[in-house]
Design a protein around this motif. Structure first.
Motif, PDB file in Angstrom:
ATOM      1  N   LEU A 182      -9.998   3.966 -16.959  1.00 54.44           N
ATOM      2  CA  LEU A 182     -11.227   3.181 -16.823  1.00 54.44           C
ATOM      3  C   LEU A 182     -11.691   3.255 -15.377  1.00 54.44           C
ATOM      4  N   LYS A 183     -12.934   3.648 -15.190  1.00 55.98           N
ATOM      5  CA  LYS A 183     -13.446   3.953 -13.852  1.00 55.98           C
ATOM      6  C   LYS A 183     -14.568   3.001 -13.466  1.00 55.98           C
ATOM      7  N   GLY A 184     -14.202   1.783 -13.131  1.00 52.09           N
ATOM      8  CA  GLY A 184     -15.197   0.818 -12.672  1.00 52.09           C
ATOM      9  C   GLY A 184     -16.059   0.246 -13.774  1.00 52.09           C
ATOM     10  N   VAL A 185     -15.435  -0.081 -14.913  1.00 52.98           N
ATOM     11  CA  VAL A 185     -16.189  -0.616 -16.058  1.00 52.98           C
ATOM     12  C   VAL A 185     -16.618  -2.059 -15.783  1.00 52.98           C
ATOM     13  N   SER A 186     -17.882  -2.343 -16.079  1.00 51.60           N
ATOM     14  CA  SER A 186     -18.414  -3.707 -16.012  1.00 51.60           C
ATOM     15  C   SER A 186     -19.167  -3.998 -17.305  1.00 51.60           C
ATOM     16  N   LEU A 187     -18.928  -5.174 -17.873  1.00 45.37           N
ATOM     17  CA  LEU A 187     -19.677  -5.576 -19.073  1.00 45.37           C
ATOM     18  C   LEU A 187     -19.570  -7.078 -19.254  1.00 45.37           C
ATOM     19  N   ASN A 188     -20.430  -7.597 -20.114  1.00 45.11           N
ATOM     20  CA  ASN A 188     -20.439  -9.025 -20.443  1.00 45.11           C
ATOM     21  C   ASN A 188     -20.490  -9.203 -21.948  1.00 45.11           C
ATOM     22  N   ILE A 210     -16.504  -8.809 -17.229  1.00 41.94           N
ATOM     23  CA  ILE A 210     -15.642  -7.791 -16.630  1.00 41.94           C
ATOM     24  C   ILE A 210     -16.433  -7.103 -15.537  1.00 41.94           C
ATOM     25  N   ASN A 211     -15.811  -6.971 -14.368  1.00 44.14           N
ATOM     26  CA  ASN A 211     -16.512  -6.381 -13.228  1.00 44.14           C
ATOM     27  C   ASN A 211     -15.649  -5.330 -12.540  1.00 44.14           C
ATOM     28  N   ASP A 212     -16.156  -4.105 -12.498  1.00 45.21           N
ATOM     29  CA  ASP A 212     -15.558  -3.007 -11.727  1.00 45.21           C
ATOM     30  C   ASP A 212     -14.073  -2.826 -12.044  1.00 45.21           C
ATOM     31  N   LEU A 213     -13.766  -2.715 -13.320  1.00 51.31           N
ATOM     32  CA  LEU A 213     -12.371  -2.634 -13.762  1.00 51.31           C
ATOM     33  C   LEU A 213     -11.874  -1.189 -13.706  1.00 51.31           C
ATOM     34  N   HIS A 214     -10.719  -1.023 -13.054  1.00 45.09           N
ATOM     35  CA  HIS A 214     -10.069   0.291 -12.955  1.00 45.09           C
ATOM     36  C   HIS A 214      -8.678   0.194 -13.574  1.00 45.09           C
ATOM     37  N   VAL A 215      -8.378   1.129 -14.482  1.00 48.56           N
ATOM     38  CA  VAL A 215      -7.074   1.168 -15.147  1.00 48.56           C
ATOM     39  C   VAL A 215      -6.566   2.600 -15.129  1.00 48.56           C
ATOM     40  N   TYR A 216      -5.272   2.749 -14.857  1.00 53.20           N
ATOM     41  CA  TYR A 216      -4.646   4.076 -14.814  1.00 53.20           C
ATOM     42  C   TYR A 216      -3.521   4.154 -15.844  1.00 53.20           C
ATOM     43  N   TYR A 217      -3.401   5.313 -16.493  1.00 58.56           N
ATOM     44  CA  TYR A 217      -2.213   5.677 -17.261  1.00 58.56           C
ATOM     45  C   TYR A 217      -1.483   6.744 -16.458  1.00 58.56           C
TER      46      TYR A 217
END
Length: 233
Positions: A17-23, A4-11
């Motif tokens: 989610l403000k730019g989440v990155s993980l593996n 996951i790279n630079d994920l942004h999600v809005y409700y």
């Protein structure tokens, strides 16, 4: 396996989610810890496209997942065990398990997998004709995990599997997570029980208000003074 790279999600107007990155590397247990409302469950729902991401990238086995319909994501090998179990209370244990294999056509292999789940959870075998709504909380959680396994996933995502369970049942659930992992599954685990989660995790991420604040090996975060003060008491 999952990237996951630079994920942004809005409700609505909330930036969840403000730019989440993980593996989540293949064959590892990765855990996400954080307070209620930090964005942990939102992340799992975004991976399954139950909540659309505004921007960013999600890849599974090097293939893009973003914008795929949820049923197609399940077919690709991702299963999510939601918070609150979400079993079908009026169906039997066996019927719940069979529904987990709804996208499969290999009936003989499906039945073998039912037996595998019963071997993992002997109490489900004892109650296979019982309505799922009459099970105890711990048994319902076992059923939820078993139903997820019936999809034959490569990646199993668990959202608060120990929530509301007695300490002995929490121990049982984490032993089962270890057993499933030993059989080759990659696991992405969300847990408020940070101590239990970090003990079992290969890697861990700390999420606060929609952002990754810390990451590292589970054992390292278990002994981190910052994490201990915030989450371990």
């Amino acid at each position: 396996m999952l990237s996951i790279n630079d994920l942004h999600v809005y409700y609505g107007g909330i930036h969840a989610l403000k730019g989440v990155s993980l593996n989540a590397p293949e064959g590892k247990i990765v855990t996400l810890i954080g307070a209620n409302g930090a964005g942990k469950s939102t992340l799992l729902r975004a991976i399954c496209n139950l909540i659309p991401a505004k921007s960013g990238d999600i890849r599974f086995k090097d293939a893009p997942l973003l914008r795929l319909p949820t049923h197609e994501i399940v077919k690709r090998g991702i299963a999510m065990i939601p918070e609150g179990r979400r079993i079908f209370p009026n169906l039997t244990v066996y019927e719940n398990l069979r529904l987990g294999a709804y996208a499969r056509k290999d009936d003989a292999e499906i039945q073998k997998d039912v037996e595998w789940v019963y071997d993992l959870f002997p109490r489900l075998r004892e109650r296979h004709r019982q309505s799922a709504g009459t099970l105890s909380g711990g048994e319902q959680q076992m059923l939820a995990v078993g139903r997820g396994l019936m999809t034959r996933p490569s990646l199993l995502m668990l959202d608060e599997p120990s929530l509301g369970l007695a300490p002995k049942l929490v121990e049982d659930i984490f032993n089962i997570i270890r057993t499933i992992h030993q059989q080759g599954l990659t696991i992405l685990l969300i847990e408020q029980n940070a101590l239990a989660a970090l003990k079992v995790a290969d890697y861990a991420y700390v999420i606060e208000t929609g952002s990754v604040m810390l990451s590292g090996k589970g054992e390292d975060l278990l002994h981190s003074e910052e994490v201990r003060k915030a989450y371990l008491g």
